[in-house]
Design an enzyme around this catalytic site. Structure first.
Site, mmCIF file in Angstrom:
data_model
loop_
_atom_site.group_PDB
_atom_site.id
_atom_site.type_symbol
_atom_site.label_atom_id
_atom_site.label_comp_id
_atom_site.label_asym_id
_atom_site.label_seq_id
_atom_site.Cartn_x
_atom_site.Cartn_y
_atom_site.Cartn_z
ATOM 1 N N SER A 46 0.862 -0.735 0.008
ATOM 2 C CA SER A 46 -0.102 -0.491 0.664
ATOM 3 C C SER A 46 0.836 1.150 0.354
ATOM 4 C CB SER A 46 -0.875 0.054 1.000
ATOM 5 O OG SER A 46 -0.494 0.049 2.592
ATOM 6 N N THR A 47 2.112 0.920 0.487
ATOM 7 C CA THR A 47 2.737 2.463 0.701
ATOM 8 C C THR A 47 3.633 2.851 -0.736
ATOM 9 O OG1 THR A 47 3.797 2.186 3.033
ATOM 10 C CG2 THR A 47 4.256 3.272 1.973
ATOM 11 N N ALA A 99 8.282 -1.939 4.252
ATOM 12 C CA ALA A 99 8.762 -2.972 4.849
ATOM 13 C C ALA A 99 7.381 -3.087 6.023
ATOM 14 C CB ALA A 99 9.803 -2.657 5.336
ATOM 15 N N LYS A 110 9.513 -8.242 5.146
ATOM 16 C CA LYS A 110 9.066 -8.063 4.522
ATOM 17 C C LYS A 110 8.031 -9.193 4.300
ATOM 18 C CE LYS A 110 10.344 -6.098 1.387
ATOM 19 N NZ LYS A 110 9.395 -5.140 0.819
ATOM 20 N N GLY A 111 7.245 -9.385 2.954
ATOM 21 C CA GLY A 111 6.259 -10.277 2.767
ATOM 22 C C GLY A 111 4.781 -9.761 3.097
ATOM 23 N N GLU A 119 10.577 -9.279 -4.667
ATOM 24 C CA GLU A 119 11.078 -7.990 -3.743
ATOM 25 C C GLU A 119 12.631 -8.805 -3.795
ATOM 26 O OE1 GLU A 119 6.927 -6.512 -1.509
ATOM 27 O OE2 GLU A 119 8.818 -7.972 -0.469
HETATM 28 C C1 5RP Z 1 5.190 -6.956 0.640
HETATM 29 C C2 5RP Z 1 5.760 -6.189 1.191
HETATM 30 C C3 5RP Z 1 5.652 -5.136 1.675
HETATM 31 O O1 5RP Z 1 6.487 -4.099 1.608
HETATM 32 C C4 5RP Z 1 4.689 -5.041 3.218
HETATM 33 O O2 5RP Z 1 3.750 -5.551 3.487
HETATM 34 C C5 5RP Z 1 4.428 -3.404 3.890
HETATM 35 O O3 5RP Z 1 3.333 -3.508 2.913
HETATM 36 P P1 5RP Z 1 2.120 -1.598 2.657
HETATM 37 O O4 5RP Z 1 3.213 -0.440 2.351
HETATM 38 O O5 5RP Z 1 0.899 -2.068 2.273
HETATM 39 O O6 5RP Z 1 2.305 -1.454 4.329
HETATM 40 O O7 5RP Z 1 7.167 -6.574 2.031
HETATM 41 O O8 5RP Z 1 5.507 -8.342 -0.125
#
Ligand code: 5RP
Length: 239
Positions: A46-47, A99, A110-111, A119
């Protein structure tokens, strides 16, 4: 009349920026790290979605992007940003990604968006990893957020036992009533109850367990810079 700041004021000012707004702040700040005329590595989440939207405003100044997921590719292309195959762009100046957790050394967990394998691949071919995150992601020790691990399904049972021996409890990530299938056709285990005090050693060990495709600890591919969204603005951490 000026009043001294009280605790209530502090709470008010922290809550005046939503997590979404903090993400938008760091996404915008990340544009400064994009090298004109080059291909930029783009993460997932989302970021990063907010970063992709911001990137679209300067798309005529870049050659394009290498993407870490099918979802990011769709968003990039939808905004008119060309997406290149990783094999056609072996070196990237910068990779920008979010992250789930980041510690004071730039090690990340991450993930959460199930894109950890791609990634890590894109991060590995980038000279600089710029992590964009809201302040809630900064931790002392990785492991409170359940650790995502992409696995070959036939190894699931044994891997669950191996994580249990480390104090972890695994769940297969679901999508509806079926295991979620990653972009690479595999499953994700989310492992809770871990306290990852030595991320490099942990990543090294778990990466060698047969059936592990990718472990969501990014210690070898740690961040060099973190743009952290706080109530007082964007903090830049360098590691
Ligand atoms: C996706 C990731 C994302 O970077 C992590 O989950 C952070 O996501 P968000 O920006 O939605 O908080 O590792 O596999």
């Amino acid at each position: 009349m000026n009043h001294p700041h009280t605790q209530a004021d502090a709470v008010l000012s922290v809550s005046s920026l939503t997590q979404d707004e903090l993400k938008a702040q760091v996404a915008q700040a990340a544009l400064h790290y994009v090298v004109p005329g080059e291909v930029v590595g783009v993460g997932t989440g989302s970021t990063v979605n907010k970063f992709i939207d911001a990137l679209a405003t300067i798309k005529d100044r870049i050659t394009g992007a290498v993407s870490s997921s099918a979802a990011s590719t769709v968003r990039l292309q939808g905004l008119g940003i060309p997406v290149f195959d990783t094999n056609d762009v072996p070196r990237l100046a910068v990779y920008i990604d979010g992250a789930d957790e980041i510690d004071g050394h730039g090690h990340m967990l991450k993930g959460g968006g199930a894109a950890l394998t791609r990634e890590k691949i894109v991060a590995a071919q980038s000279e600089q990893f710029v992590c964009i995150a809201d302040a809630s992601k900064l931790v002392q020790t990785l492991g409170k957020f359940p650790l995502p691990v992409e696995v070959i399904p036939m190894a699931t049972r044994r891997l669950m036992a191996q994580f249990a021996a480390k104090g972890g409890t695994c769940r297969v990530r679901m999508q509806g009533d079926q295991p979620l299938i990653t972009d690479n056709g595999q499953h994700i285990l989310d492992v809770s109850g871990l306290h990852i005090s030595n991320p490099l050693a942990f990543e090294s060990e778990v990466s060698q367990w047969p059936g592990v495709v990718t472990v969501g600890v990014f210690a070898f591919q740690r961040a060099h810079v973190c743009l952290l969204g706080t109530a007082d603005g964007v903090r830049t951490l360098r590691f």
